[in-house]
Write a protein that holds these residues in place. Structure first.
Motif, PDB file in Angstrom:
ATOM      1  N   ASP A 280       6.614   8.747   4.068  1.00  0.00           N
ATOM      2  CA  ASP A 280       5.068   8.626   4.360  1.00  0.00           C
ATOM      3  C   ASP A 280       5.097   7.786   5.771  1.00  0.00           C
ATOM      4  O   ASP A 280       5.301   8.638   6.866  1.00  0.00           O
ATOM      5  CB  ASP A 280       4.560   7.572   3.542  1.00  0.00           C
TER       6      ASP A 280
ATOM      7  N   GLY B  98       3.502   2.043   3.449  1.00  0.00           N
ATOM      8  CA  GLY B  98       2.025   2.541   3.124  1.00  0.00           C
ATOM      9  C   GLY B  98       1.251   2.408   4.471  1.00  0.00           C
ATOM     10  O   GLY B  98       1.737   2.507   5.649  1.00  0.00           O
TER      11      GLY B  98
ATOM     12  N   SER C 129       0.804  -1.251  -0.029  1.00  0.00           N
ATOM     13  CA  SER C 129      -0.017   0.050   0.014  1.00  0.00           C
ATOM     14  C   SER C 129       0.689   1.211  -0.090  1.00  0.00           C
ATOM     15  O   SER C 129       0.550   2.163   0.436  1.00  0.00           O
ATOM     16  CB  SER C 129      -0.949  -0.014   1.104  1.00  0.00           C
ATOM     17  N   PHE C 130       2.095   1.117  -0.625  1.00  0.00           N
ATOM     18  CA  PHE C 130       3.054   2.251  -0.506  1.00  0.00           C
ATOM     19  C   PHE C 130       2.277   3.185  -1.595  1.00  0.00           C
ATOM     20  O   PHE C 130       1.537   2.984  -2.395  1.00  0.00           O
ATOM     21  CB  PHE C 130       4.313   1.920  -1.292  1.00  0.00           C
ATOM     22  N   SER C 131       2.595   4.658  -1.524  1.00  0.00           N
ATOM     23  CA  SER C 131       2.155   5.794  -1.981  1.00  0.00           C
ATOM     24  C   SER C 131       2.942   5.905  -3.622  1.00  0.00           C
ATOM     25  O   SER C 131       3.932   6.126  -3.447  1.00  0.00           O
ATOM     26  CB  SER C 131       1.782   7.000  -1.503  1.00  0.00           C
TER      27      SER C 131
ATOM     28  N   SER D 229       0.571  -1.052  -4.711  1.00  0.00           N
ATOM     29  CA  SER D 229       0.526   0.361  -4.224  1.00  0.00           C
ATOM     30  C   SER D 229      -0.939   0.460  -3.664  1.00  0.00           C
ATOM     31  O   SER D 229      -1.854  -0.271  -3.699  1.00  0.00           O
ATOM     32  CB  SER D 229       0.866   1.365  -5.188  1.00  0.00           C
ATOM     33  N   SER D 230      -1.189   1.813  -2.927  1.00  0.00           N
ATOM     34  CA  SER D 230      -2.599   2.114  -2.226  1.00  0.00           C
ATOM     35  C   SER D 230      -3.241   2.346  -3.436  1.00  0.00           C
ATOM     36  O   SER D 230      -4.625   2.164  -3.243  1.00  0.00           O
ATOM     37  CB  SER D 230      -2.367   3.571  -1.739  1.00  0.00           C
TER      38      SER D 230
END
Length: 207
Positions: free
Chosen positions: A106, A77, A13-15, A51-52
């Motif tokens: 983040d 994330g 879920s990284f941006s 990712s997010s």
């Protein structure tokens, strides 16, 4: 071997925006100056992460094989609360030399704090989590600054702060001209170039 090596450590879920704000200015420096900058992507479990926004990214290399780096991006994330930081991450960060700067973006500072790297240091992370971060890690001096540099551990929260931070790093490492060119690529629109306001009126690096 390239002159400048970057390891990008991604968590679930990284941006995408944070990643782009950190990496694209370095890409501009590489393209404009001819500096031999290379980067490789790794993940804690050596598996694909999303990712997010659901974009899937596969690692280029196993974390255990990532080797030395001049700069590390630790981009975490929404899954930062899920369990402890991995043993592989602990080993990799411990293997880095003191010459390596680690930028935790983040919720990346949460990972560093889990491993004890921020004990007695100043740090920040995404603004929505500052109070919880301070309560969870009382040994960390939590600041609400856009970004914080404490030794080789540099921390920031949002994407815009990540852009400010990497431009600051580029200025230190590659010179202010390179930082200006990298910032101008993303911060100056057509109206600014052809209208009344010039690029010099828009500071690129925030302390």
């Amino acid at each position: 071997m390239p002159d400048f090596n970057v390891t990008i450590l991604l968590s679930g879920s990284f941006s995408n925006m944070v990643l782009a704000c950190l990496l694209e200015p370095l890409r501009v420096v590489r393209d404009c100056t001819g500096a031999e900058i290379c980067w490789k992507i790794a993940t804690e479990a050596d598996t694909e992460v999303s990712s997010s926004s659901g974009i899937k990214v596969s690692p280029d290399i196993r974390l255990a094989d990532a080797g030395p780096a001049d700069l590390v991006f630790l981009i975490s994330g929404d899954e930062f609360r899920e369990g402890d930081a991995s043993t592989a991450l602990r080993r990799y960060l411990s293997s880095l030399t003191r010459d390596c700067t680690i930028i935790a973006a983040d919720t990346g500072a949460w990972k560093l704090a889990m491993l004890g790297h921020l004990d007695g240091r100043s740090a920040t992370l995404h603004w929505q989590l500052l109070d919880e971060f301070a309560e969870t890690f009382p040994k960390v001096r939590v600041l609400s600054d856009r970004f914080v540099k404490d030794g080789r551990f540099w921390t920031c929260g949002s994407a815009s702060a990540a852009l400010d931070l990497i431009l600051n790093y580029i200025g230190d490492r590659f010179g202010q001209a390179a930082a200006f060119d990298a910032g101008a690529m993303f911060l100056h629109d057509n109206a600014r170039r052809s209208g009344a306001s010039g690029p010099e009126e828009f500071p690129l690096i925030a302390e």
